[in-house]
Scaffold this motif. Structure first.
Motif, PDB file in Angstrom:
ATOM      1  N   VAL A 137      -4.223   3.765  -5.693  1.00  0.00           N
ATOM      2  CA  VAL A 137      -3.730   3.759  -7.077  1.00  0.00           C
ATOM      3  C   VAL A 137      -2.756   2.607  -7.291  1.00  0.00           C
ATOM      4  O   VAL A 137      -2.134   2.120  -6.352  1.00  0.00           O
ATOM      5  N   ASP A 138      -2.638   2.185  -8.542  1.00  0.00           N
ATOM      6  CA  ASP A 138      -1.754   1.061  -8.869  1.00  0.00           C
ATOM      7  C   ASP A 138      -0.282   1.464  -8.863  1.00  0.00           C
ATOM      8  O   ASP A 138       0.587   0.671  -8.482  1.00  0.00           O
ATOM      9  N   VAL A 139      -0.010   2.688  -9.337  1.00  0.00           N
ATOM     10  CA  VAL A 139       1.379   3.148  -9.490  1.00  0.00           C
ATOM     11  C   VAL A 139       1.503   4.555  -8.923  1.00  0.00           C
ATOM     12  O   VAL A 139       0.682   5.426  -9.230  1.00  0.00           O
ATOM     13  N   VAL A 140       2.535   4.771  -8.101  1.00  0.00           N
ATOM     14  CA  VAL A 140       2.870   6.122  -7.639  1.00  0.00           C
ATOM     15  C   VAL A 140       4.244   6.478  -8.188  1.00  0.00           C
ATOM     16  O   VAL A 140       5.210   5.726  -8.013  1.00  0.00           O
ATOM     17  N   CYS A 141       4.330   7.629  -8.875  1.00  0.00           N
ATOM     18  CA  CYS A 141       5.619   8.168  -9.315  1.00  0.00           C
ATOM     19  C   CYS A 141       5.924   9.358  -8.411  1.00  0.00           C
ATOM     20  O   CYS A 141       5.237  10.386  -8.491  1.00  0.00           O
ATOM     21  N   GLU A 142       6.915   9.208  -7.536  1.00  0.00           N
ATOM     22  CA  GLU A 142       7.216  10.243  -6.547  1.00  0.00           C
ATOM     23  C   GLU A 142       8.268  11.185  -7.107  1.00  0.00           C
ATOM     24  O   GLU A 142       9.412  10.828  -7.289  1.00  0.00           O
ATOM     25  N   GLY A 195       0.823  -2.702  -5.182  1.00  0.00           N
ATOM     26  CA  GLY A 195       1.154  -1.656  -6.157  1.00  0.00           C
ATOM     27  C   GLY A 195       2.647  -1.352  -6.205  1.00  0.00           C
ATOM     28  O   GLY A 195       3.468  -2.030  -5.579  1.00  0.00           O
ATOM     29  N   ARG A 196       2.978  -0.321  -6.975  1.00  0.00           N
ATOM     30  CA  ARG A 196       4.383   0.052  -7.195  1.00  0.00           C
ATOM     31  C   ARG A 196       4.582   1.513  -6.842  1.00  0.00           C
ATOM     32  O   ARG A 196       3.769   2.367  -7.213  1.00  0.00           O
ATOM     33  N   THR A 203       5.946  -2.852  -4.139  1.00  0.00           N
ATOM     34  CA  THR A 203       7.275  -2.801  -4.765  1.00  0.00           C
ATOM     35  C   THR A 203       7.754  -1.350  -4.745  1.00  0.00           C
ATOM     36  O   THR A 203       7.051  -0.461  -5.222  1.00  0.00           O
ATOM     37  N   VAL A 204       8.951  -1.121  -4.187  1.00  0.00           N
ATOM     38  CA  VAL A 204       9.528   0.227  -4.121  1.00  0.00           C
ATOM     39  C   VAL A 204      10.792   0.250  -4.977  1.00  0.00           C
ATOM     40  O   VAL A 204      11.661  -0.603  -4.817  1.00  0.00           O
ATOM     41  N   GLN A 205      10.862   1.229  -5.871  1.00  0.00           N
ATOM     42  CA  GLN A 205      12.027   1.329  -6.757  1.00  0.00           C
ATOM     43  C   GLN A 205      12.670   2.706  -6.639  1.00  0.00           C
ATOM     44  O   GLN A 205      11.975   3.720  -6.685  1.00  0.00           O
ATOM     45  N   GLY A 206      13.975   2.730  -6.482  1.00  0.00           N
ATOM     46  CA  GLY A 206      14.719   3.973  -6.645  1.00  0.00           C
ATOM     47  C   GLY A 206      15.085   4.111  -8.115  1.00  0.00           C
ATOM     48  O   GLY A 206      15.540   3.150  -8.733  1.00  0.00           O
ATOM     49  N   ILE A 207      14.840   5.286  -8.675  1.00  0.00           N
ATOM     50  CA  ILE A 207      15.106   5.512 -10.103  1.00  0.00           C
ATOM     51  C   ILE A 207      16.230   6.530 -10.240  1.00  0.00           C
ATOM     52  O   ILE A 207      16.130   7.643  -9.714  1.00  0.00           O
TER      53      ILE A 207
END
Length: 346
Positions: free
Chosen positions: A237-242, A261-262, A287-291
């Motif tokens: 998948v292009d985007v994973v929202c964990e 992906g992100r 790309t890994v982002q903390g939200i």
């Protein structure tokens, strides 16, 4: 305003909470007193109610907890100009310092000295709450109070999904608690070509479907990585929202994301998580982002517009309504995962 009010109090350093009569809060010149019309239960509130490791290290009972709400302004401090008595409001729950390097460069949502309403201060599981005027968000007069009360958590979902491009992309939402369910609706509204919801709870997967998930995967019955492989011709998948915070699910998230992906992580794992950094992040160029929180106030603008336009309808995931006195029923449902969003009405 003098007098007493009903409030749900985290009364001791242990499981549960109590309904008590407490003083109506006094306001200073920069604060506003709000009559609470609806207040919703958040996963953070469940941590505090259940008295887990995180809450033991963070909060100091006794105090009134709760941070998601909508209500009506009943009194304003002498310096307040942005709202007036009678306005319908909700609140940004992060109280920021305005002085740290992050605040000075406009990144208020990652203020180094953030205090959270209902965690570090008295909250809104009560008939009245006093808040800094600068934290208030004015709601349209015709917005139902229950919908208005879930804008703060919806802001988490919006911030997570829209922290990168989602249009025309395949988006996997791992963990379908209330914020995950809202993330599904936001991804759909943002033009994701495929929105895949993953969880172990059929009740919540059904809510995700109602919110626009194109595919639901119960990871108990179906190997998620094999299922994603089938759906994406082996590309991921292009985007994973964990949103789950579960170590195994988080590891699967990094394995299912495509090269380049992100992965945007909102969840709060309570212990260290093992990730194959070499193969699942570095070699894949991920790309890994903390939200954390919501961008102030860019995310609030997005939430408000998505609701006003009808592009996201949160009503399917608001599943239960209780009086303030019945708060324990709401917490029981949240702990069992047999609900979407639970709203209490003082």
């Amino acid at each position: 305003m003098n007098g007493k009010m009903k409030a749900v109090v985290k009364h001791h350093r242990g499981f549960g909470a109590e309904l008590q009569m407490v003083n109506i809060p006094e306001i200073n010149e920069n604060e506003v007193l709000i009559k609470v019309k609806a207040t919703s239960i958040c996963g953070t509130d469940v941590h505090i109610y259940s008295w887990d490791e995180w809450s033991q290290s963070r909060v100091n009972p006794p105090y009134v907890f709760g941070h998601e709400f909508s209500g009506e302004v009943v009194e304003i401090g002498s310096n307040v100009t942005n709202v007036k008595v009678g306005d319908a409001v909700s609140a940004e729950t992060h109280i920021v310092c305005g002085e740290c390097p992050q605040c000075l460069t406009g990144k208020y949502h990652i203020c180094k000295n953030t205090k959270i309403i209902g965690v570090d201060t008295n909250g809104c599981f009560a008939e009245y709450v006093a808040l800094p005027a600068g934290n208030l968000w004015k709601n349209p007069a015709d917005m139902p109070f229950d919908v208005a009360s879930v804008q703060e958590p919806m802001g988490n979902a919006v911030h997570t999904v829209l922290s990168g491009d989602a249009a025309g992309k395949t988006v996997a939402v791992i963990g379908c608690g209330p914020i995950g369910i809202m993330a599904v609706g936001v991804a759909k509204a943002a033009g994701a070509s495929e929105v895949i919801a993953l969880d172990l709870n059929d009740y919540r997967l059904d809510l995700a479907k109602q919110m626009g998930a194109t595919v639901i995967i119960n990871s108990k019955n179906d190997d998620p990585l094999q299922a994603i492989d089938r759906l994406t011709d082996g590309n991921g998948v292009d985007v994973v929202c964990e949103m789950s915070g579960h170590p195994a699910a988080m590891d699967q998230g990094f394995k299912m994301v495509t090269n380049g992906g992100r992965v945007s992580i909102l969840s709060l794992p309570v212990r260290p998580v093992v990730i194959d950094v070499t193969n699942d992040i570095v070699f894949k160029g991920v790309t890994v982002q903390g939200i954390t929180g919501r961008k102030m106030y860019e995310t609030w603008e997005q939430v408000s517009r998505l609701l006003k336009s009808g592009q996201v309808d949160v009503k399917p995931m608001i599943t239960h309504h209780f009086s303030l006195e019945e708060f324990d029923k709401g917490f029981d449902l949240m702990i069992q995962g047999k609900c979407g969003k639970v709203v209490l009405h003082p």
